[in-house]
Scaffold this active site. Structure first.
Site, PDB file in Angstrom:
ATOM      1  N   LYS A  41       0.627  -1.352   0.058  1.00 37.12           N
ATOM      2  CA  LYS A  41      -0.205   0.046   0.103  1.00 37.12           C
ATOM      3  C   LYS A  41       0.819   1.171   0.120  1.00 37.12           C
ATOM      4  O   LYS A  41       0.624   2.138  -0.819  1.00 37.12           O
ATOM      5  CB  LYS A  41      -0.945   0.107   1.248  1.00 37.12           C
ATOM      6  CG  LYS A  41      -1.939  -0.978   1.358  1.00 37.12           C
ATOM      7  CD  LYS A  41      -2.857  -0.746   2.395  1.00 37.12           C
ATOM      8  CE  LYS A  41      -2.265  -0.541   3.684  1.00 37.12           C
ATOM      9  NZ  LYS A  41      -1.740  -1.799   4.391  1.00 37.12           N
ATOM     10  N   ARG A 120      -8.693   1.112  10.650  1.00 38.19           N
ATOM     11  CA  ARG A 120      -8.006   0.128  10.672  1.00 38.19           C
ATOM     12  C   ARG A 120      -9.036  -1.207  11.308  1.00 38.19           C
ATOM     13  O   ARG A 120      -8.747  -2.195  11.722  1.00 38.19           O
ATOM     14  CB  ARG A 120      -6.763  -0.234  11.137  1.00 38.19           C
ATOM     15  CG  ARG A 120      -5.587  -0.607  10.493  1.00 38.19           C
ATOM     16  CD  ARG A 120      -4.445  -0.721  11.426  1.00 38.19           C
ATOM     17  NE  ARG A 120      -3.138  -1.161  10.811  1.00 38.19           N
ATOM     18  CZ  ARG A 120      -2.253  -0.457  10.585  1.00 38.19           C
ATOM     19  NH1 ARG A 120      -2.486   0.893   9.989  1.00 38.19           N
ATOM     20  NH2 ARG A 120      -0.830  -1.070  10.307  1.00 38.19           N
ATOM     21  N   ARG A 159      11.162  -5.759   3.614  1.00 37.86           N
ATOM     22  CA  ARG A 159      11.049  -4.434   3.315  1.00 37.86           C
ATOM     23  C   ARG A 159      12.108  -3.418   4.212  1.00 37.86           C
ATOM     24  O   ARG A 159      12.524  -3.915   5.215  1.00 37.86           O
ATOM     25  CB  ARG A 159       9.636  -4.208   4.012  1.00 37.86           C
ATOM     26  CG  ARG A 159       9.245  -2.488   3.872  1.00 37.86           C
ATOM     27  CD  ARG A 159       7.750  -2.469   3.789  1.00 37.86           C
ATOM     28  NE  ARG A 159       7.192  -2.619   5.146  1.00 37.86           N
ATOM     29  CZ  ARG A 159       5.901  -2.293   5.272  1.00 37.86           C
ATOM     30  NH1 ARG A 159       5.265  -1.956   4.439  1.00 37.86           N
ATOM     31  NH2 ARG A 159       5.481  -2.444   6.672  1.00 37.86           N
ATOM     32  N   ARG A 192      12.071  -1.788   9.835  1.00 36.47           N
ATOM     33  CA  ARG A 192      11.147  -1.155  10.952  1.00 36.47           C
ATOM     34  C   ARG A 192      11.037  -2.236  12.111  1.00 36.47           C
ATOM     35  O   ARG A 192      11.135  -3.571  11.809  1.00 36.47           O
ATOM     36  CB  ARG A 192      10.107  -0.813  10.573  1.00 36.47           C
ATOM     37  CG  ARG A 192       9.821   0.207   9.785  1.00 36.47           C
ATOM     38  CD  ARG A 192       8.473   0.539   8.891  1.00 36.47           C
ATOM     39  NE  ARG A 192       7.267  -0.242   9.416  1.00 36.47           N
ATOM     40  CZ  ARG A 192       6.064  -0.056   8.830  1.00 36.47           C
ATOM     41  NH1 ARG A 192       5.953   0.691   7.838  1.00 36.47           N
ATOM     42  NH2 ARG A 192       5.099  -0.306   9.312  1.00 36.47           N
ATOM     43  N   ARG A 203       0.892  -9.250  13.726  1.00 33.00           N
ATOM     44  CA  ARG A 203       0.405  -8.106  12.954  1.00 33.00           C
ATOM     45  C   ARG A 203      -0.515  -8.830  12.068  1.00 33.00           C
ATOM     46  O   ARG A 203      -1.792  -8.251  11.580  1.00 33.00           O
ATOM     47  CB  ARG A 203       1.191  -7.225  12.091  1.00 33.00           C
ATOM     48  CG  ARG A 203       2.028  -6.203  12.859  1.00 33.00           C
ATOM     49  CD  ARG A 203       3.178  -5.532  12.132  1.00 33.00           C
ATOM     50  NE  ARG A 203       2.914  -4.681  11.391  1.00 33.00           N
ATOM     51  CZ  ARG A 203       3.532  -4.187  10.198  1.00 33.00           C
ATOM     52  NH1 ARG A 203       4.781  -4.792   9.950  1.00 33.00           N
ATOM     53  NH2 ARG A 203       3.081  -3.376   9.459  1.00 33.00           N
TER      54      ARG A 203
HETATM   55  P1  AMP Z   1       1.550   0.986   9.475  1.00 34.79           P
HETATM   56  O1  AMP Z   1       2.662   1.802   9.003  1.00 34.79           O
HETATM   57  O2  AMP Z   1       0.327   1.522   8.942  1.00 34.79           O
HETATM   58  O3  AMP Z   1       1.937  -0.468   9.299  1.00 34.79           O
HETATM   59  O4  AMP Z   1       1.349   1.084  11.067  1.00 34.79           O
HETATM   60  C1  AMP Z   1       2.394   0.670  11.997  1.00 34.79           C
HETATM   61  C2  AMP Z   1       1.816   0.543  13.205  1.00 34.79           C
HETATM   62  O5  AMP Z   1       1.121   1.825  13.934  1.00 34.79           O
HETATM   63  C3  AMP Z   1       0.731  -0.551  13.428  1.00 34.79           C
HETATM   64  O6  AMP Z   1       0.958  -1.905  13.509  1.00 34.79           O
HETATM   65  C4  AMP Z   1      -0.055  -0.151  14.718  1.00 34.79           C
HETATM   66  O7  AMP Z   1       0.671  -0.503  15.927  1.00 34.79           O
HETATM   67  C5  AMP Z   1       0.105   1.500  14.615  1.00 34.79           C
HETATM   68  N1  AMP Z   1      -1.080   2.099  13.836  1.00 34.79           N
HETATM   69  C6  AMP Z   1      -1.141   2.685  12.690  1.00 34.79           C
HETATM   70  N2  AMP Z   1      -2.443   3.021  12.181  1.00 34.79           N
HETATM   71  C7  AMP Z   1      -3.239   2.539  13.071  1.00 34.79           C
HETATM   72  C8  AMP Z   1      -4.544   2.655  13.111  1.00 34.79           C
HETATM   73  N3  AMP Z   1      -5.248   3.190  12.312  1.00 34.79           N
HETATM   74  N4  AMP Z   1      -5.125   1.983  14.179  1.00 34.79           N
HETATM   75  C9  AMP Z   1      -4.362   1.366  15.115  1.00 34.79           C
HETATM   76  N5  AMP Z   1      -3.002   1.401  15.272  1.00 34.79           N
HETATM   77  C10 AMP Z   1      -2.364   1.989  14.413  1.00 34.79           C
END
Ligand code: AMP
Length: 251
Positions: A41, A120, A159, A192, A203
């Protein structure tokens, strides 16, 4: 997205202003990107933003940026959020929703937006619908990137991310020209914490339980566009443009 747009309004919140805001459009493109973590994404968001001149609004980027603040600058809620994130768990809805509401200016922006990683959960999706309704903002479409789980895991573990400009690479599928170095800004690429094996497993479970139901949520509202996320980023991008029929993505 303009190269000079630092997304300060989104990343920092509060009174922060974007260095170079996106150019307002008659019909601002307003997308939500859905799909398991690692499905690509973020890469698609980058490509689409370049084409549409809009902003990539990632809640994950906001949390990652918060890690660079001093402990005094971080609220207790934000501190707790970073603990959830490190484990690969979802940050509580209330914290995420406070953060998004505080950035409503970005949703109103005449340049449109591309939301990535938010909503999410169904509760977040409902809150977003209410917020958009109140602001009289309509989503252009919800793009759902679909890929088998084992392939998602392979993508995530390879990644590498640039801490400076946030560009995303992959050790085999999208390697940088020089190993470990960002092609765009020369930053040192890193893995990361939540892309490490234990966090990845967690996740995926969280995605299946909390985020997958959003596919039905948006399908029922008639805005879902599903795109097969197999292949190179360019192939997936082409498929995205075809799926959108050029309408919402013409320059
Ligand atoms: P991402 O970069 O979108 O994969 O986000 C990394 C981490 O941030 C996720 O694994 C969650 O711990 C937290 N996170 C990001 N966006 C959200 C969301 N909308 N709701 C809950 N946790 C989030």
């Amino acid at each position: 997205m303009s190269e000079k747009n630092d997304r300060a309004t989104w990343i920092k919140g509060g009174q922060a202003q974007c260095n170079v805001p996106p150019v307002p459009r008659d019909k601002p493109p307003r997308f939500v990107l859905l799909g398991a973590p690692g499905v690509g994404k973020g890469t698609q968001a980058e490509l689409l933003c370049e084409r549409l001149g809009t902003c990539h609004l990632s809640t994950g980027d906001v949390f990652r940026a918060a890690r660079c603040l001093t402990p005094e600058e971080r609220s207790p809620a934000l501190d707790a959020a970073l603990d959830y994130m490190q484990r690969g768990d979802l940050v509580p809805d209330t914290t995420v929703l406070d953060l998004v509401r505080e950035r409503t200016r970005c949703l109103r922006c005449g340049g449109g937006f591309l939301l990535d990683g938010f909503p999410r959960t169904v509760a977040q999706a409902e809150a977003l619908s209410n917020l958009l309704e109140r602001e009289q903002i309509k989503l252009t479409a919800v793009l759902n990137y679909d890929l088998a789980l084992d392939k998602v895991v392979a993508r995530l573990s390879g990644r590498r991310t640039c801490p400076g400009c946030k560009a995303v690479f992959h050790v085999t599928a999208r390697p940088p020209k020089v190993a470990g170095v960002c092609d765009h800004c020369g930053g040192s690429l890193y893995q990361r914490e939540d892309d490490r094996p234990e966090a990845i497993r967690n996740r995926m479970e969280v995605y299946q339980k909390s985020t997958k139901p959003l596919i039905d949520f948006y399908q029922q509202r008639g805005v879902l566009v599903t795109i097969e996320a197999e292949g190179t980023p360019e192939e997936i991008y082409e498929r995205t443009l075809v799926a959108l029929n050029g309408n919402a993505t013409s320059k």
